[in-house]
Design a protein around this motif. Structure first.
Motif, PDB file in Angstrom:
ATOM      1  N   GLY A 292       0.804  -1.213   0.000  1.00 23.81           N
ATOM      2  CA  GLY A 292       0.000   0.000   0.000  1.00 23.81           C
ATOM      3  C   GLY A 292       0.837   1.262   0.000  1.00 23.81           C
ATOM      4  O   GLY A 292       0.337   2.349  -0.240  1.00 23.81           O
ATOM      5  N   THR A 308       3.264   2.105  -6.493  1.00 20.91           N
ATOM      6  CA  THR A 308       2.698   1.670  -5.214  1.00 20.91           C
ATOM      7  C   THR A 308       2.787   0.149  -5.138  1.00 20.91           C
ATOM      8  O   THR A 308       2.604  -0.535  -6.144  1.00 20.91           O
ATOM      9  CB  THR A 308       1.215   2.098  -5.129  1.00 20.91           C
ATOM     10  OG1 THR A 308       1.160   3.503  -5.359  1.00 20.91           O
ATOM     11  CG2 THR A 308       0.638   1.785  -3.768  1.00 20.91           C
ATOM     12  N   ASN A 310       1.458  -3.238  -4.512  1.00 13.70           N
ATOM     13  CA  ASN A 310       0.145  -3.860  -4.378  1.00 13.70           C
ATOM     14  C   ASN A 310       0.218  -5.153  -3.598  1.00 13.70           C
ATOM     15  O   ASN A 310      -0.698  -5.520  -2.892  1.00 13.70           O
ATOM     16  CB  ASN A 310      -0.466  -4.135  -5.747  1.00 13.70           C
ATOM     17  CG  ASN A 310      -0.732  -2.833  -6.483  1.00 13.70           C
ATOM     18  OD1 ASN A 310      -1.193  -1.859  -5.883  1.00 13.70           O
ATOM     19  ND2 ASN A 310      -0.419  -2.802  -7.762  1.00 13.70           N
ATOM     20  N   SER A 311       1.308  -5.878  -3.763  1.00 16.78           N
ATOM     21  CA  SER A 311       1.472  -7.135  -3.031  1.00 16.78           C
ATOM     22  C   SER A 311       2.966  -7.373  -2.902  1.00 16.78           C
ATOM     23  O   SER A 311       3.761  -6.736  -3.584  1.00 16.78           O
ATOM     24  CB  SER A 311       0.811  -8.277  -3.809  1.00 16.78           C
ATOM     25  OG  SER A 311       1.413  -8.340  -5.093  1.00 16.78           O
TER      26      SER A 311
END
Lengths: 529, 329
Positions: A292, A308, A310-311
């Protein structure tokens, strides 16, 4: 002296043979040369950059910049170990040759010195690579040892050469020569390379790639107030937008194993990359702890992408997207795969000649050589008649052959001033003949027989010829050692020309005149009255 | 003889008797004045330093044959970039050797601290805006650090050339001959510099090569004269030194003329057909060769008069002969 001695005939025949054998490859096409058996000489005249077009770059390894960057690392190291040892630091000042750490509490001096002592390691000779010195009661000087600094500078040049070579090799351009010059310079010569700007882009970038996390907690406040936390820094992206990033590098370019041009979403051109095990592990840990949030991909102090997370990215692969063209993407990939330069390379001198200009120069050179040659031929024939003038001309032709042969053999580059040197060599080559002939006339005038005056002509002129040519040779040698580029080419041509002209004009004249004496049995010298 | 006057060599007088030494004084006077003028000119208008020695950049821009580059527009556009000296000069096309206004050289400085590549890109953009699409055929950029080093090494090359020539002549002949030869060389080098200044030729690395070649040629000429002089000094032991010098100069005169004429003719061809890049170079060489020939007659040999010379071969008593106006007191 003026009899047809066998060894002189043999020497002359060998010279002619040498001249022809090593000159002929220049007139064959590449395919024809390739078809020749292995033992046949194939080397051809090597054209200088000014004649075939190409780029010459003189680069200097920016050792002071490297020093400054290494001192930054020192400061970061010190901050980290002292933080871990719970030593409170008031300031860390970078100086030109080291870092001065001021402690908030002088009572922690012992503790600080101990913590920092762990940073010192010995090299192969057991000499400490870093110095930790106490200064006063609250300051510590932390620096590289002199030996380490010198070794770093020297290694930087060697490494830079290697990296430049890797970058240029992957570019696919052929025959690029990269050589070290002096203590901290590198010369790159790229024949045929028509875009020097691309060449400079390729080698001018340091290509320091780092992945750093955004300092999201302090970003808004710091960017507004301008007060930057000591472990963070502000970097900008291509549009000039500032971001606050953690100084700590999660993964750097050193952990990169492979980069390639790939395809992102919407068929965008992207850069795919893969980390080594260590890099993959660190990248995985960092991304899984920061889902995040954003991390920045930084190239030479500039953010090129700030995605960013995401995972967690655990496989050790990733992708950078951006506004890439095929060309810019593949240049970038080359940079990443070549590795980072240990220090910036500054372009100190660059010279580029387009291939067309090179062709024009060759044409102008060939034309003026032909005309110059013709002038000498006509002049010598008019001045000394068919026989004596003709002999000079034959010597001149042999001289030309031998110069081309020698230059092909040693691989010396023919430059535009070199062509001028060639023409001048022709003009001065007849000087040996003129000296000999004028001597003969002197002797004939003094009442000697044909044979005696020819004999004396040769023997007396020889010392003068040697003396006169040694001086030109000295000038050529100085040009060779002091000059660069085209001047050096001029020196080669002039120097080789001195040798070949003495051999060709004297030897040709001796053998042919001896032959003439034997067959014509002249009563008087045609050039004497 | 079927063809009268051929070979041409027979037309040259067999034996000349020019009294060269007699005019040595006025010649020396003229030489000194010219040298001083040349030296002053090297500082007063100053040498037209090329980028090799001054640093900066030169771009060769060309349009297709027939199209004209507006030099004023280019100069204006580049000047606006605030790069210090900007020079724009039309030159002959490389392929045809004709100046039809389609080719020019643009020279400018790279201000301290600015990136070479970026400045060159800016200049290229400015030129394209001012005069339309052009091609860049030759681009040279030399940083100020390198140019300083090149200049120093150029000077060292000239100095060491003269020094080595002196040593060579000293060993092969005698110290007096060495001084004479060096005086001649210095004279030639200074006057060639003078020519470079007067004709505003660009002083570049290539020009240093030209001067070194002039040194080689001039030395070559001087050695031929000295060789004969040494021989004649042994042969005519009783003859006054000035007469031996005159005799030697006369004896080598035909060779001096033939070789000099050949070299000058060939260099003239080079200047005319060799294109822009070799023009200044060939002019300097041509001039240097003429001066070099003059100096071996009027500087090198007469200087030996000033010093006097030991006479005779190895068996001789080697006593210096003092004579006439110029022997050392």
């Amino acid at each position: 002296m003026i009899h047809l001695s066998r060894w002189k005939v043999i020497l002359l025949a060998l010279s002619v043979l040498f001249g022809i054998v090593f000159t002929v490859p220049n007139f064959l096409s590449q395919a024809q040369r390739d078809a020749l058996p292995g033992w046949v000489p194939k080397s051809t005249l090597n054209l200088g950059l000014d004649l075939q077009g190409g780029s010459y770059l003189l680069l200097e390894v920016d050792v002071p910049a490297m020093r400054a960057a290494r001192l930054n690392n020192l400061a970061e190291d010190a901050r980290t170990v002292l933080g871990e040892a719970n030593v409170s630091v008031s300031t860390i000042n970078r100086q030109s040759d080291g870092v001065i750490i001021t402690l908030s509490n002088p009572a922690q001096m012992e503790l600080a010195q101990q913590a920092m002592g762990a940073l010192i390691s010995g090299n192969a000779q057991g000499v400490a690579d870093r110095v930790v010195q106490r200064q006063g009661n609250d300051r510590i000087r932390y620096a590289f040892s002199d030996a380490t600094m010198n070794a770093m500078a020297s290694d930087a040049v060697t490494q830079s050469i290697e990296i430049v070579r890797r970058r240029l090799d992957s570019d696919g351009t052929k025959e690029i020569s990269i050589t070290r010059q002096g203590a901290n310079r590198i010369v790159v010569q790229a024949p045929g390379q028509s875009d020097p700007a691309a060449l400079k882009r390729l080698i001018g970038q340091t290509a320091q790639l780092t992945f750093q996390m955004e300092d999201y907690q302090n970003a808004a406040r710091a960017l507004q107030s301008g007060i930057i936390p000591p472990d963070s820094e502000v970097l900008m992206d291509e549009t000039g937008q500032p971001y606050l990033l953690k100084r700590r590098v999660v993964v750097s370019g050193e952990n990169l194993t492979k980069a390639s041009v790939g395809q992102g979403e919407n068929n965008q051109i992207a850069i795919d990359f893969r980390f080594d095990g260590q890099g993959a592990r660190r990248f995985g840990e960092a991304t899984s702890a920061n889902i995040g949030r954003r991390f920045a991909i930084v190239l030479d102090g500039k953010i090129i992408s700030i995605p960013t997370i995401n995972s967690a990215i655990s496989g050790g692969t990733g992708q950078i997207t951006g506004n890439y063209t095929i060309q810019s993407a593949s240049e970038f990939v080359n940079l990443l795969n070549g590795g980072a330069l240990p220090a910036p390379l500054n372009v100190e001198e660059s010279r580029t000649v387009s291939a067309e200009l090179g062709e024009d120069a060759v044409a102008a050179g060939a034309l003026s050589t032909a005309i110059g040659f013709l002038i000498i031929v006509v002049f010598m024939l008019l001045a000394y008649g068919l026989l004596f003038g003709g002999i000079s001309v034959i010597g001149l032709v042999l001289n030309g052959l031998m110069i081309v042969a020698c230059m092909s053999l040693v691989g010396a580059a023919l430059t535009l001033p070199g062509i001028a040197g060639l023409i001048l060599t022709f003009a001065v080559a007849v000087d040996a003949n003129v000296l000999i002939y004028e001597r003969m006339r002197d002797e004939a005038r003094a009442g000697r027989s044909v044979i005696a005056s020819m004999d004396a002509g040769f023997s007396k002129a020889m010392a003068t010829i040697i003396d006169a040519n040694v001086t030109t040779l000295v000038a050529a040698a100085i040009m060779f050692f002091a000059g660069a580029g085209p001047v050096r080419g001029f020196a080669w041509t002039l120097g080789i020309g001195v040798f070949t002209s003495v051999i060709s004009s004297v030897l040709v004249a001796q053998v042919l005149l001896a032959f003439w004496l034997k067959t014509a049995k002249p009563k008087k010298l045609p050039i004497a009255e | 003889m079927a063809m009268r006057g051929w070979p041409l060599i027979k037309l040259l007088p067999q034996k000349t008797n020019f009294r060269f030494v007699r005019y040595a004084k006025p010649a020396a006077f003229i030489s000194v004045i010219l040298c001083v003028a040349a030296l002053v000119s090297c500082f007063m208008p100053g040498l037209n330093m090329g980028i090799d020695f001054r640093g900066g950049a030169s771009l060769e821009v060309a349009k297709p044959a027939g199209q004209v580059i507006n030099l004023e527009d280019v100069r204006g556009a580049v000047s606006r970039l605030d790069l210090g000296d900007v020079g724009v000069q039309g030159i002959a096309r490389r392929d045809t050797n004709i100046d039809d206004g389609s080719t020019a050289i643009v020279r400018f400085q790279i201000p301290e601290g600015r990136d070479q590549t970026a400045v060159v890109t800016d200049v290229e953009t400015a030129i394209s805006q001012a005069t339309g699409q052009v091609t860049y055929s030759g681009v040279n950029v030399v940083g100020s650090k390198v140019s300083g080093e090149l200049f120093m090494s150029g000077l060292i090359a000239l100095g060491s050339a003269i020094g080595l020539m002196f040593l060579y002549i000293w060993f092969r002949f005698e110290p007096q001959f060495g001084f004479g030869a060096v005086a001649g060389l210095v004279h030639d080098v200074i006057l060639t510099f003078g020519l470079i200044v007067v004709f505003r030729l660009e002083f570049s690395l290539t020009m240093v090569a030209a001067i070194l070649t002039v040194i080689g040629y001039s030395m070559n000429d001087t050695v031929v004269v000295f060789d004969r002089l040494r021989e004649n000094l042994r042969k005519y032991k009783a003859m006054p030194l000035r007469d031996v010098i005159d005799l030697s100069l006369n004896e080598t005169l035909s060779r001096t003329i033939i070789t000099g004429v050949t070299a000058v003719m060939v260099l003239a061809a080079l200047a005319v057909f060799g294109g822009e890049a070799l023009f200044g170079f060939s002019i300097a060489l041509m001039f240097g060769i003429i001066i070099g020939t003059y100096s071996s007659i009027y500087v090198g040999a007469p200087i030996i008069l000033l010093w006097g010379v030991k006479r005779g071969g190895p068996s001789d008593d080697a006593k210096p002969i003092k004579l006439g106006m110029a022997s050392r007191p």
